[in-house]
Design a protein around this motif. Structure first.
Motif, PDB file in Angstrom:
ATOM      1  N   THR A  30      10.313   3.456  -0.894  1.00  0.00           N
ATOM      2  CA  THR A  30       8.907   3.170  -1.184  1.00  0.00           C
ATOM      3  C   THR A  30       8.213   4.414  -1.719  1.00  0.00           C
ATOM      4  O   THR A  30       7.474   4.349  -2.710  1.00  0.00           O
ATOM      5  CB  THR A  30       8.185   2.665   0.078  1.00  0.00           C
ATOM      6  OG1 THR A  30       8.807   1.460   0.525  1.00  0.00           O
ATOM      7  CG2 THR A  30       6.714   2.392  -0.210  1.00  0.00           C
ATOM      8  N   GLN A  34       6.820   4.270  -5.437  1.00  0.00           N
ATOM      9  CA  GLN A  34       5.355   4.351  -5.513  1.00  0.00           C
ATOM     10  C   GLN A  34       4.938   5.543  -6.365  1.00  0.00           C
ATOM     11  O   GLN A  34       4.016   5.436  -7.190  1.00  0.00           O
ATOM     12  CB  GLN A  34       4.759   4.464  -4.114  1.00  0.00           C
ATOM     13  CG  GLN A  34       3.233   4.542  -4.108  1.00  0.00           C
ATOM     14  CD  GLN A  34       2.666   4.663  -2.709  1.00  0.00           C
ATOM     15  OE1 GLN A  34       3.395   4.697  -1.715  1.00  0.00           O
ATOM     16  NE2 GLN A  34       1.341   4.745  -2.612  1.00  0.00           N
ATOM     17  N   ASN A  38       2.726   5.115  -9.680  1.00  0.00           N
ATOM     18  CA  ASN A  38       1.469   5.863  -9.837  1.00  0.00           C
ATOM     19  C   ASN A  38       1.474   6.665 -11.129  1.00  0.00           C
ATOM     20  O   ASN A  38       0.452   6.750 -11.835  1.00  0.00           O
ATOM     21  CB  ASN A  38       1.274   6.822  -8.658  1.00  0.00           C
ATOM     22  CG  ASN A  38       0.965   6.120  -7.351  1.00  0.00           C
ATOM     23  OD1 ASN A  38       0.660   4.940  -7.324  1.00  0.00           O
ATOM     24  ND2 ASN A  38       1.060   6.861  -6.265  1.00  0.00           N
ATOM     25  N   TYR A  78       5.356  -1.307  -8.754  1.00  0.00           N
ATOM     26  CA  TYR A  78       4.692  -1.630  -7.489  1.00  0.00           C
ATOM     27  C   TYR A  78       5.345  -2.847  -6.840  1.00  0.00           C
ATOM     28  O   TYR A  78       5.498  -2.906  -5.621  1.00  0.00           O
ATOM     29  CB  TYR A  78       3.201  -1.894  -7.708  1.00  0.00           C
ATOM     30  CG  TYR A  78       2.375  -0.660  -7.954  1.00  0.00           C
ATOM     31  CD1 TYR A  78       2.445   0.446  -7.102  1.00  0.00           C
ATOM     32  CD2 TYR A  78       1.496  -0.588  -9.039  1.00  0.00           C
ATOM     33  CE1 TYR A  78       1.676   1.584  -7.323  1.00  0.00           C
ATOM     34  CE2 TYR A  78       0.730   0.554  -9.273  1.00  0.00           C
ATOM     35  CZ  TYR A  78       0.828   1.631  -8.417  1.00  0.00           C
ATOM     36  OH  TYR A  78       0.067   2.758  -8.644  1.00  0.00           O
ATOM     37  N   ALA A  81       8.544  -1.790  -5.242  1.00  0.00           N
ATOM     38  CA  ALA A  81       8.265  -1.070  -3.998  1.00  0.00           C
ATOM     39  C   ALA A  81       7.795  -2.030  -2.914  1.00  0.00           C
ATOM     40  O   ALA A  81       8.176  -1.908  -1.746  1.00  0.00           O
ATOM     41  CB  ALA A  81       7.215   0.008  -4.243  1.00  0.00           C
ATOM     42  N   ARG A  89       1.094  -3.916  -2.696  1.00  0.00           N
ATOM     43  CA  ARG A  89       0.639  -3.355  -3.972  1.00  0.00           C
ATOM     44  C   ARG A  89      -0.806  -2.884  -3.862  1.00  0.00           C
ATOM     45  O   ARG A  89      -1.173  -1.821  -4.383  1.00  0.00           O
ATOM     46  CB  ARG A  89       0.769  -4.415  -5.075  1.00  0.00           C
ATOM     47  CG  ARG A  89       0.425  -3.921  -6.472  1.00  0.00           C
ATOM     48  CD  ARG A  89       0.815  -4.973  -7.493  1.00  0.00           C
ATOM     49  NE  ARG A  89      -0.013  -6.155  -7.387  1.00  0.00           N
ATOM     50  CZ  ARG A  89      -1.073  -6.412  -8.173  1.00  0.00           C
ATOM     51  NH1 ARG A  89      -1.404  -5.557  -9.124  1.00  0.00           N
ATOM     52  NH2 ARG A  89      -1.776  -7.495  -8.020  1.00  0.00           N
ATOM     53  N   MET A  92      -1.034   0.471  -2.135  1.00  0.00           N
ATOM     54  CA  MET A  92      -0.597   1.571  -2.994  1.00  0.00           C
ATOM     55  C   MET A  92      -1.652   1.912  -4.041  1.00  0.00           C
ATOM     56  O   MET A  92      -1.903   3.086  -4.328  1.00  0.00           O
ATOM     57  CB  MET A  92       0.743   1.219  -3.643  1.00  0.00           C
ATOM     58  CG  MET A  92       1.903   1.224  -2.653  1.00  0.00           C
ATOM     59  SD  MET A  92       3.517   0.889  -3.398  1.00  0.00           S
ATOM     60  CE  MET A  92       3.531  -0.915  -3.376  1.00  0.00           C
ATOM     61  N   GLY A 101      -2.424   8.979  -3.108  1.00  0.00           N
ATOM     62  CA  GLY A 101      -1.226   8.676  -3.876  1.00  0.00           C
ATOM     63  C   GLY A 101      -0.834   9.846  -4.763  1.00  0.00           C
ATOM     64  O   GLY A 101      -1.672  10.449  -5.431  1.00  0.00           O
TER      65      GLY A 101
END
Length: 310
Positions: A30, A34, A38, A78, A81, A89, A92, A101
């Motif tokens: 994750t 992530q 990002n 996302y 993840a 989602r 995140m 993040g």
């Protein structure tokens, strides 16, 4: 499934949502995916202003398509993840907006001139492709599937960036000088794209043991140097004196790591780099601007509208 079994079975596309994965694997995967998602989103926000600033209609259309692609990549990632069951989602995206993040160092720096565009579109995207091609063999199957589409589209992004680079490199003397200035400013950042050296990396060993990663940061940086230094020189760019680059007898290039500003890198990595805070604030503002859309979509049929609820 226990962690030792995961390490023993780790291989390309081995694990999927149907598998009962240990918490250590799910959290590590994750975190990694992530971060990647990002970075796709923040890269798109960095480049978005150049849709309008592009010097021709063709360039504007190409930039518009690229930004759309990058946002789509973020959403794919996302989802990959989210399938690990650690975060949603929405969680995140909220973390990205409020500064928790993390994302790639290159997307913390402002980009202000057209001559800087190929620094992202050719060099950074080229570095990204080096990493992303290896992730087709990651052990988390949804991540590998997402990379099939992402790598296909990133190949076009690199060609787009190279086209702009070639145009500027054969343009006026003023354009060539501005291009060289942009290259000198971005070159150290690009070399740090792959992250810290193997000795300083805190996550690589575990990620490699469970098949999430297949190459080290240093190996990827070495591949990039071997491929992209000759390309930079072919377009007339002079390699800066620092960081120093060694060329070995066998043709390999190597960066002198101590010449890179790793203190600044770690400040950036912690989301504490002052110019980069503007990028994060812009993301937060963009998310808040469309909150009403999400709220209206979540309102049950026949329920109150957001305006009525206020």
């Amino acid at each position: 499934m226990d962690l030792e079994t995961v390490k023993r079975r780790a291989s390309p596309r081995e694990f999927s949502p149907k598998d009962d994965m240990p918490e250590e694997y799910r959290k590590a995967a994750t975190r990694m995916i992530q971060f990647h998602a990002n970075s796709e989103i923040m890269g798109a926000y960095l480049e978005k202003p150049f849709i309008r600033q592009a010097p021709s209609l063709d360039r504007k259309l190409a930039f518009s398509a690229k930004v759309q692609d990058e946002i789509g990549h973020g959403q794919l990632l996302y989802r990959a993840a989210e399938n690990l069951g650690v975060k949603t989602r929405e969680e995140m995206l909220d973390e990205l907006a409020d500064g928790r993040g993390k994302f790639l160092n290159c997307f913390h720096y402002p980009m202000e001139s057209w001559e800087e565009v190929p620094m992202i579109g050719f060099f950074v995207d080229g570095a990204a492709m080096r990493r992303q091609a290896t992730l087709k063999n990651t052990s988390w199957e949804p991540y590998a599937h997402a990379m099939d589409k992402i790598c296909f589209e990133e190949g076009f992004h690199i060609k787009h960036g190279e086209s702009i680079l070639a145009e500027l490199a054969t343009g006026s003397k003023a354009q060539q000088e501005r291009l060289q200035e942009a290259f000198e400013m971005w070159w150290p950042r690009i070399l740090q794209f792959f992250g810290p050296t193997n000795e300083a990396s805190t996550h690589h060993d575990f990620a490699a043991d469970v098949g999430l990663k297949t190459m080290t940061n240093d190996e990827l940086r070495q591949q990039f140097l071997n491929a992209y230094l000759p390309k930079a020189e072919r377009y007339g760019l002079e390699i800066p004196d620092e960081p120093r680059i060694r060329r070995h007898d066998d043709g390999r290039y190597e960066v002198v790591e101590e010449d890179l500003d790793w203190d600044e890198f770690w400040t950036v990595a912690k989301n504490e780099y002052e110019p980069g805070l503007g990028q994060i604030d812009a993301r937060e503002a963009a998310q808040e601007a469309v909150d009403w859309v999400r709220e209206s979509m979540e309102t049950p049929a026949g329920g109150p509208t957001p305006a009525a609820a206020d």
